[in-house]
Structure formats: structure tokens, C-alpha cells
Design a protein around this motif. Structure first.
Motif, PDB file in Angstrom:
ATOM      1  N   GLN A 112       0.830  -1.213   0.000  1.00  0.00           N
ATOM      2  CA  GLN A 112       0.000   0.000   0.000  1.00  0.00           C
ATOM      3  C   GLN A 112       0.861   1.258   0.000  1.00  0.00           C
ATOM      4  O   GLN A 112       0.460   2.294  -0.499  1.00  0.00           O
ATOM      5  CB  GLN A 112      -0.917   0.017   1.228  1.00  0.00           C
ATOM      6  CG  GLN A 112      -2.046  -0.986   1.184  1.00  0.00           C
ATOM      7  CD  GLN A 112      -3.031  -0.724   0.064  1.00  0.00           C
ATOM      8  OE1 GLN A 112      -3.059   0.379  -0.498  1.00  0.00           O
ATOM      9  NE2 GLN A 112      -3.793  -1.720  -0.319  1.00  0.00           N
ATOM     10  N   GLU A 120      -2.833  12.843   0.317  1.00  0.00           N
ATOM     11  CA  GLU A 120      -3.051  11.887   1.397  1.00  0.00           C
ATOM     12  C   GLU A 120      -2.074  12.212   2.524  1.00  0.00           C
ATOM     13  O   GLU A 120      -1.184  13.048   2.366  1.00  0.00           O
ATOM     14  CB  GLU A 120      -2.809  10.460   0.904  1.00  0.00           C
ATOM     15  CG  GLU A 120      -3.832   9.991  -0.108  1.00  0.00           C
ATOM     16  CD  GLU A 120      -3.543   8.586  -0.616  1.00  0.00           C
ATOM     17  OE1 GLU A 120      -4.477   7.928  -1.051  1.00  0.00           O
ATOM     18  OE2 GLU A 120      -2.362   8.156  -0.579  1.00  0.00           O
ATOM     19  N   TYR A 139      -5.663   4.830   3.299  1.00  0.00           N
ATOM     20  CA  TYR A 139      -5.489   4.770   1.847  1.00  0.00           C
ATOM     21  C   TYR A 139      -6.798   4.676   1.083  1.00  0.00           C
ATOM     22  O   TYR A 139      -6.813   4.701  -0.138  1.00  0.00           O
ATOM     23  CB  TYR A 139      -4.538   3.631   1.445  1.00  0.00           C
ATOM     24  CG  TYR A 139      -5.024   2.244   1.780  1.00  0.00           C
ATOM     25  CD1 TYR A 139      -4.727   1.677   3.008  1.00  0.00           C
ATOM     26  CD2 TYR A 139      -5.772   1.510   0.871  1.00  0.00           C
ATOM     27  CE1 TYR A 139      -5.163   0.404   3.314  1.00  0.00           C
ATOM     28  CE2 TYR A 139      -6.209   0.237   1.171  1.00  0.00           C
ATOM     29  CZ  TYR A 139      -5.901  -0.311   2.393  1.00  0.00           C
ATOM     30  OH  TYR A 139      -6.346  -1.573   2.706  1.00  0.00           O
ATOM     31  N   SER A 140      -7.904   4.560   1.797  1.00  0.00           N
ATOM     32  CA  SER A 140      -9.221   4.664   1.154  1.00  0.00           C
ATOM     33  C   SER A 140     -10.146   5.222   2.221  1.00  0.00           C
ATOM     34  O   SER A 140      -9.780   5.249   3.388  1.00  0.00           O
ATOM     35  CB  SER A 140      -9.685   3.291   0.665  1.00  0.00           C
ATOM     36  OG  SER A 140     -10.302   2.582   1.720  1.00  0.00           O
ATOM     37  N   PRO A 141     -11.338   5.695   1.820  1.00  0.00           N
ATOM     38  CA  PRO A 141     -12.210   6.284   2.841  1.00  0.00           C
ATOM     39  C   PRO A 141     -12.521   5.311   3.970  1.00  0.00           C
ATOM     40  O   PRO A 141     -12.886   5.725   5.063  1.00  0.00           O
ATOM     41  CB  PRO A 141     -13.478   6.623   2.058  1.00  0.00           C
ATOM     42  CG  PRO A 141     -13.040   6.746   0.648  1.00  0.00           C
ATOM     43  CD  PRO A 141     -11.905   5.772   0.479  1.00  0.00           C
ATOM     44  N   THR A 142     -12.360   4.023   3.734  1.00  0.00           N
ATOM     45  CA  THR A 142     -12.774   3.051   4.742  1.00  0.00           C
ATOM     46  C   THR A 142     -11.631   2.241   5.322  1.00  0.00           C
ATOM     47  O   THR A 142     -11.814   1.536   6.298  1.00  0.00           O
ATOM     48  CB  THR A 142     -13.780   2.061   4.128  1.00  0.00           C
ATOM     49  OG1 THR A 142     -13.154   1.436   3.002  1.00  0.00           O
ATOM     50  CG2 THR A 142     -15.034   2.757   3.682  1.00  0.00           C
ATOM     51  N   GLU A 143     -10.458   2.310   4.726  1.00  0.00           N
ATOM     52  CA  GLU A 143      -9.397   1.410   5.175  1.00  0.00           C
ATOM     53  C   GLU A 143      -8.124   2.140   5.587  1.00  0.00           C
ATOM     54  O   GLU A 143      -7.636   3.022   4.875  1.00  0.00           O
ATOM     55  CB  GLU A 143      -9.071   0.400   4.078  1.00  0.00           C
ATOM     56  CG  GLU A 143     -10.137  -0.665   3.963  1.00  0.00           C
ATOM     57  CD  GLU A 143     -10.176  -1.289   2.590  1.00  0.00           C
ATOM     58  OE1 GLU A 143     -10.147  -2.519   2.516  1.00  0.00           O
ATOM     59  OE2 GLU A 143     -10.222  -0.538   1.594  1.00  0.00           O
ATOM     60  N   SER A 161     -10.691  -1.630   9.005  1.00  0.00           N
ATOM     61  CA  SER A 161     -11.757  -1.270   8.069  1.00  0.00           C
ATOM     62  C   SER A 161     -12.939  -0.684   8.813  1.00  0.00           C
ATOM     63  O   SER A 161     -13.253  -1.101   9.914  1.00  0.00           O
ATOM     64  CB  SER A 161     -12.230  -2.498   7.297  1.00  0.00           C
ATOM     65  OG  SER A 161     -11.162  -3.029   6.580  1.00  0.00           O
ATOM     66  N   GLU A 231     -19.206   9.175  -0.399  1.00  0.00           N
ATOM     67  CA  GLU A 231     -19.125   9.261  -1.864  1.00  0.00           C
ATOM     68  C   GLU A 231     -20.382   8.682  -2.483  1.00  0.00           C
ATOM     69  O   GLU A 231     -21.136   7.976  -1.836  1.00  0.00           O
ATOM     70  CB  GLU A 231     -17.909   8.483  -2.371  1.00  0.00           C
ATOM     71  CG  GLU A 231     -17.980   7.004  -1.985  1.00  0.00           C
ATOM     72  CD  GLU A 231     -16.773   6.191  -2.419  1.00  0.00           C
ATOM     73  OE1 GLU A 231     -15.824   6.782  -2.942  1.00  0.00           O
ATOM     74  OE2 GLU A 231     -16.808   4.963  -2.238  1.00  0.00           O
TER      75      GLU A 231
END
Ligand SMILES: [Zn+2]
Length: 432
Positions: A112, A120, A139-143, A161, A231
Motif C-alpha cells: 500500500q 493523502e 489509503y481509502s475512505p474506509t481502510e 476497516s 461518496e
């Protein structure tokens, strides 16, 4: 008072004694068991410059209390800039290349960290010895990736998560000036407006065919984390009324759109080989007749667009001509199976070669004004069995129905979505 030589002691002892002194002060101020025990011990006369043993049990001191001297951890957030990578950020944080290397070797999780994107951020916890204790990377909205130091100084990684809730929302609009404006007014995102044009792009020419009074309604997913909007998700159902004709699209679990009866919306040909967003005059209520006349006059449709606008293949096929002449300028002809040919003329630049296979939607060239053209535009021709036809009205091959194995599952989704669409419309009607 207890006196002892401080100066000559080894450093760790000085620290311990400083702590002990504070501990003793506390002991004196707060009467308790240990204080009386200490008081009862006879204190001998003391000489200056002589060393004495302290009447304190070193082994049983509460060392946890001395944390103030231990490794304090500082948490810092590093914003990722353009051209950054893990090594650069670690160097900014004062961490060694060895530390970068070790973190980059924490099993699959470190992968990642190869794709850090500008904007970021990376959270680093560094102790007073300048050692990395932990790293966190959303690295993502959830993780979030977490890498932490173990007791043995090695690192371990895991992913945290968050639960994502998907809700369905609804919007509708009527076209007055342009589809784009109507979409924005209906609170659709740019992606959703383009998405609608993609869904119906096989049936409706968004570049030239829209009229005042055309309307649309759309149901789409929205994603929430902890009750907060994150989103938009996919469009799950949509309707478009063009010239009084209603087109309906229902999304199946395979991600493709079908009519409520289960026919694919995807067809052999796109109605327009140019995305409507590039067409300067993509809406003009009075344009219909003039275009028809011009169509008859020169066997094609003109899409006025600025130089450099990408032009795509209307369908899968093979390039049978990619050349230049003084009438057509740069041009590309594509053969689609036995029956159909499409022609694209006046390119500023063509990007396919003779004999090349092309996919529907693939860019084949860019709008220009080469050859006999007054200004930049795409001249587009559609031929069936060698005869020119109007691509906007010609009957196109019927689309494939959904696979038999999926028919029952789709029928249930379809009836549910249609009911939701109609309910939403009724509610909107009642509200207005
Ligand atoms: Zn033309």
C-alpha cells in the motif's frame, strides 16, 4: 537531611536518585505505612563527603512511575506531496533508510505504501530516540493501514476497516437550457451526469438530439461511514424521456444496464461518436430541421466541436481506411461486420492505422478542419450495405437479452427498482 555525593555517581544512578528524592518528598508529605517504617529506622550521624547506602529497596521501586524519562512518543502527520515516496517522507521525519527498508518489508501490507498519492497523509509515531513506533495510512475512505513495532523491535501490519452503509437516493430534472445544467440543478455530480449519458448513449444522441422538455430521473447509491456522506456509488436505475419517448435502465448485479424487460442497453453502435460534453452547441431547440436538411445535402452529420476533441469508434470493427485527401482531410473509415461502415472526416489527427481492430468507444482521432471544412467539426457518416443512412434514426441491430440463467434474478431486481422509481416520482410530484 540525608546527604550523599551526587556528582561522582554513574548516570543511571543519578536518574534513579532524582526520582527517589521526589518519591521521598511525597512519602514525607503523605503519612502512611512506608513513612512510619522509614521513621522507625535509626538514622546515624552523617559526614560530609562520605557515601552512605540508602535505606530503600531498589528492587521494589515502582519503575513504571519513571515513564517521564522513558521513550515518549510523538505523533506527527506528514502530508504527501507530488513526487513523494516513503523514503522521502521518512527522511523528512528524521528516520533512517534502514527504518524505511524494514517498514517496506512488512509482508503484503507494505505494498500500500508504494502508491502514496499527493494530498493523502501518513501518521508517524516516533519516540525520543528517533525510532519509529507506528505508522498509519488512510489509503481509502474506509481502510487504514497500521504498521506497529513489536516488543522484539520487528514490525507487524494490519488493516483497519470501517463499516460502510449504502443508501439509495433519487434525483430528477427537466432540460431547459442543457442536460449539463439540468443535471447540476438536480444536484447530480459531474460523474453522475456523464454516467447517465453513458447509460443511454446507445439510444440517445446526447450531442445533438436533446430538446427542451426532455427529462430524466435517476436512483443511485450513496455511501456513508458513521452517518457521514463519503461518496456516490453506482446508478442503480434511471429513466430518460427524449422527444416523448421513455428509455429505462435497470442495473443488474453484473454491473450492466438492461431495460426492465431484460434487454441489454449496450448495442452495436453508439448514437454519437463524440461525448456530448465537448459539443459547444449540444443544445439548440431550433436545430432539428436545419440539421435534417444538411444531412440530406451531404450524407452525414456534423458535430461542431473544438479542435482536439476526441472522437471514438461508434462500434467494434476494423479500420479499412486511415488516410488523407484534399476533400476529407485526415479521415478514418471503419467496417463493422458485413453490413455496416462508419466514416469519420476532417480529423486534426488520426490515431489508428489501416487494418487495425478497434473497440467501441476507443479514440480513433481528434476533431479538426483538415480538407474541405469551414471550421473544426466532425463529419460522421453511417452506411448500411453501402447505402448512406441517418445514424440518428437508422434501425440498429437489436440488443442481446440478459442471460437465461440471470433472467429470474433480474426480473425481481427490475420490478423492485421500477416500484421505487415510481414511488419516488410520486413523492416528488406531491412535494411540488
Ligand atoms: Zn459534414
Amino acid at each position: 537531611m540525608v546527604k550523599f555525593s551526587f556528582k561522582n555517581m554513574p548516570k543511571p544512578h543519578k536518574w534513579t536518585i532524582s526520582v527517589l528524592t521526589s518519591a521521598l518528598l511525597v512519602l514525607v508529605l503523605i503519612p502512611s505505612e512506608p513513612v512510619s517504617a522509614y521513621k522507625n529506622t535509626p538514622v546515624p550521624a552523617l559526614e560530609i563527603g562520605k557515601r552512605y547506602d540508602l535505606a530503600v529497596d531498589f528492587d521494589n521501586l515502582p519503575l513504571v512511575e519513571i515513564n517521564a524519562f522513558d521513550n515518549a512518543v510523538e505523533r506527527q502527520i506528514y502530508k504527501i506531496k507530488k513526487g513523494d515516496n516513503l523514503a522521502k517522507i521518512f527522511s523528512r521525519a528524521g528516520l533512517s533508510p534502514q527504518e524505511t527498508y524494514r517498514v517496506s518489508k512488512v509482508s503484503k501490507y507494505s505494498d500500500q505504501l508504494l502508491n502514496l498519492l499527493p494530498g493523502e497523509s501518513l501518521g508517524l509515531e516516533i519516540d525520543t530516540d528517533g525510532q519509529l513506533q507506528s505508522l498509519s495510512y488512510l489509503y481509502s475512505p474506509t481502510e487504514t493501514l497500521i504498521i506497529e513495532k513489536n516488543a522484539d523491535n520487528s514490525f507487524n501490519g494490519h488493516i483497519e476497516s470501517k463499516q460502510v452503509d449504502t443508501r439509495i437516493n433519487y434525483a430528477q430534472g427537466e432540460i431547459r437550457s442543457s442536460f449539463w445544467n439540468a443535471g447540476i440543478k438536480a444536484n447530480l455530480s459531474e460523474g453522475q451526469i456523464m454516467g447517465l449519458a453513458d447509460i443511454f448513449g446507445w439510444d440517445i444522441d446526447f450531442a445533438l438530439e436533446l430538446r427542451a422538455g426532455d427529462s430524466f430521473s435517476v436512483m443511485f447509491e450513496e455511501r456513508y461511514i458513521d452517518g457521514e456522506f463519503i461518496e456516490n456509488g453506482s446508478i442503480v436505475a434511471a429513466q430518460f424521456v427524449n422527444h416523448g419517448q421513455t428509455y429505462t435502465a435497470i442495473r443488474h448485479t453484473d454491473g450492466n444496464f438492461y431495460t426492465p424487460e431484460g434487454r441489454s442497453l449496450r448495442k452495436s453502435f453508439l448514437r454519437a461518436p463524440v461525448n456530448f460534453k465537448y459539443i459547444s452547441s449540444s443544445f439548440n431547440p431550433n436545430r432539428f430541421h436545419p440539421i435534417q436538411k444538411r444531412y440530406k445535402a451531404h450524407n452525414g452529420i456534423d458535430y461542431a466541436a473544438s479542435r482536439g476533441t476526441p472522437v471514438v469508434a461508434a462500434g467494434d470493427g476494423k479500420v479499412i481506411k486511415a488516410g488523407y485527401d484534399r476533400f476529407n482531410g485526415n479521415h478514418v473509415f471503419i467496417q463493422h461486420g458485413e453490413k455496416y461502415t462508419t466514416k469519420y472526416i476532417h480529423f486534426s489527427k488520426k490515431v489508428v492505422k489501416n487494418g487495425q481492430k478497434v473497440k467501441q468507444g476507443q479514440v480513433i482521432g481528434y476533431v479538426g478542419s483538415t480538407g474541405m471544412a469551414a471550421g473544426p467539426h466532425l463529419h460522421y457518416e453511417f452506411l448500411v450495405d453501402g447505402v448512406h443512412r441517418n445514424p440518428r434514426t437508422v434501425a440498429l441491430p437489436i440488443a442481446e437479452p440478459i442471460a437465461k440463467s440471470e433472467a429470474i434474478a433480474f426480473a425481481s431486481i427490475s420490478s423492485q427498482r421500477m416500484q421505487q422509481l415510481n414511488n419516488s416520482k410520486r413523492i416528488m410530484l406531491a412535494m411540488n
